[in-house]
Write a protein that holds these residues in place. Structure first.
Motif, short mmCIF file in Angstrom:
data_model
loop_
_atom_site.label_atom_id
_atom_site.label_comp_id
_atom_site.label_asym_id
_atom_site.label_seq_id
_atom_site.Cartn_x
_atom_site.Cartn_y
_atom_site.Cartn_z
N ALA A 22 0.83 -1.20 0.00
CA ALA A 22 0.00 0.00 0.00
C ALA A 22 0.87 1.26 0.00
CB ALA A 22 -0.91 0.00 1.22
N GLN A 23 0.47 2.22 -0.79
CA GLN A 23 1.13 3.52 -0.80
C GLN A 23 0.35 4.44 0.13
OE1 GLN A 23 4.05 4.21 -2.41
NE2 GLN A 23 3.96 2.00 -2.72
N PRO A 24 1.03 5.28 0.91
CA PRO A 24 0.30 6.13 1.85
C PRO A 24 -0.53 7.19 1.14
CG PRO A 24 2.64 6.65 1.88
CD PRO A 24 2.47 5.44 1.00
N GLU A 30 0.60 13.49 5.63
CA GLU A 30 0.48 14.78 6.31
C GLU A 30 0.53 14.61 7.83
OE1 GLU A 30 -3.47 17.19 6.78
OE2 GLU A 30 -2.57 17.78 4.88
N SER A 31 0.12 13.43 8.32
CA SER A 31 -0.02 13.21 9.75
C SER A 31 1.06 12.35 10.38
CB SER A 31 -1.39 12.57 10.03
OG SER A 31 -2.42 13.40 9.56
N PHE A 32 1.83 11.64 9.56
CA PHE A 32 2.89 10.77 10.07
C PHE A 32 4.19 11.09 9.34
CE2 PHE A 32 -0.98 8.38 10.91
CZ PHE A 32 -0.76 7.87 12.17
N THR A 33 5.29 10.87 10.03
CA THR A 33 6.59 11.07 9.39
C THR A 33 6.88 9.91 8.45
OG1 THR A 33 7.84 9.87 11.07
CG2 THR A 33 7.47 12.25 11.46
N ALA A 34 7.82 10.09 7.55
CA ALA A 34 8.22 9.02 6.64
C ALA A 34 8.74 7.81 7.41
CB ALA A 34 9.28 9.53 5.66
N ALA A 39 7.73 2.20 9.11
CA ALA A 39 7.68 1.19 10.17
C ALA A 39 6.32 0.50 10.28
CB ALA A 39 8.04 1.82 11.51
N MET A 40 5.31 1.02 9.60
CA MET A 40 3.96 0.45 9.69
C MET A 40 3.83 -0.83 8.88
SD MET A 40 1.40 3.65 9.12
CE MET A 40 1.48 5.09 10.16
N SER A 42 1.95 -3.16 6.34
CA SER A 42 1.15 -2.71 5.20
C SER A 42 -0.35 -2.75 5.51
CB SER A 42 1.46 -3.54 3.96
OG SER A 42 1.13 -4.89 4.17
N THR A 43 -0.76 -3.68 6.38
CA THR A 43 -2.18 -3.74 6.73
C THR A 43 -2.63 -2.52 7.53
OG1 THR A 43 -1.58 -5.12 8.62
CG2 THR A 43 -2.39 -6.25 6.64
N GLN A 44 -1.75 -2.00 8.39
CA GLN A 44 -2.08 -0.79 9.14
C GLN A 44 -2.17 0.40 8.19
OE1 GLN A 44 0.70 0.32 12.22
NE2 GLN A 44 -0.58 2.01 12.93
N LEU A 45 -1.25 0.49 7.26
CA LEU A 45 -1.26 1.58 6.30
C LEU A 45 -2.52 1.52 5.43
CD1 LEU A 45 0.08 4.03 5.07
CD2 LEU A 45 1.45 2.49 3.65
#
Length: 144
Positions: A22-24, A30-34, A39-40, A42-45
């Protein structure tokens, strides 16, 4: 409350085993740093990508907004302020606010200086929407 929200997120992420790199979403970046995004799992993203466009509805209620909390009082420190004249469901980012979905209760926040309301769905509703989304994705993947 945060633990309950995150528990729901992680439970639903298990349903999302179909995710491919998944691509953010821009609202997520805008809300999380790179570093946080990298570190997430892919399911969380994938869940956050869904959440930012489906957790809230912006509308004009047919009743008084008196007594509703002001949206601006929930803006996270450092988050970009939203121009109320430019507010649309497409540019509203729920990740920029400190509110979290309640298990079974819809929450309403009045947009400062307007009669417009942001309606945050309950966690149960968001989970149901996400489950439907995942089921639809699986169906689409089977037809490919």
């Amino acid at each position: 409350m945060r633990k309950l929200f995150l528990s729901g997120v992680f439970a639903l992420m298990a349903l999302a085993g179909i995710c491919q790199a998944a691509q953010p979403h821009p609202k997520v970046t805008e809300s999380f740093t790179a570093t946080e995004i990298a570190a997430m799992p892919s399911t969380q993203l994938e869940y956050l990508n869904f959440y930012v466009d489906n957790a809230c509805v912006v509308h004009i209620p047919g009743k008084s907004t008196e007594g509703l909390p002001l949206l601006s009082s929930y803006l996270k420190p450092g988050a970009p302020a939203l121009d109320i004249n430019q507010l649309t469901p497409e540019n509203f980012n729920p990740l920029n606010y400190t509110f979290e979905p309640l298990p079974e209760t819809v929450q309403l926040f009045v947009i400062d200086g307007t009669n417009n309301v942001v309606q945050l769905h309950s966690q149960a509703t968001i989970n149901r929407f996400y489950s439907q989304y995942i089921a639809n994705q699986r169906k689409l993947n089977k037809t490919k």
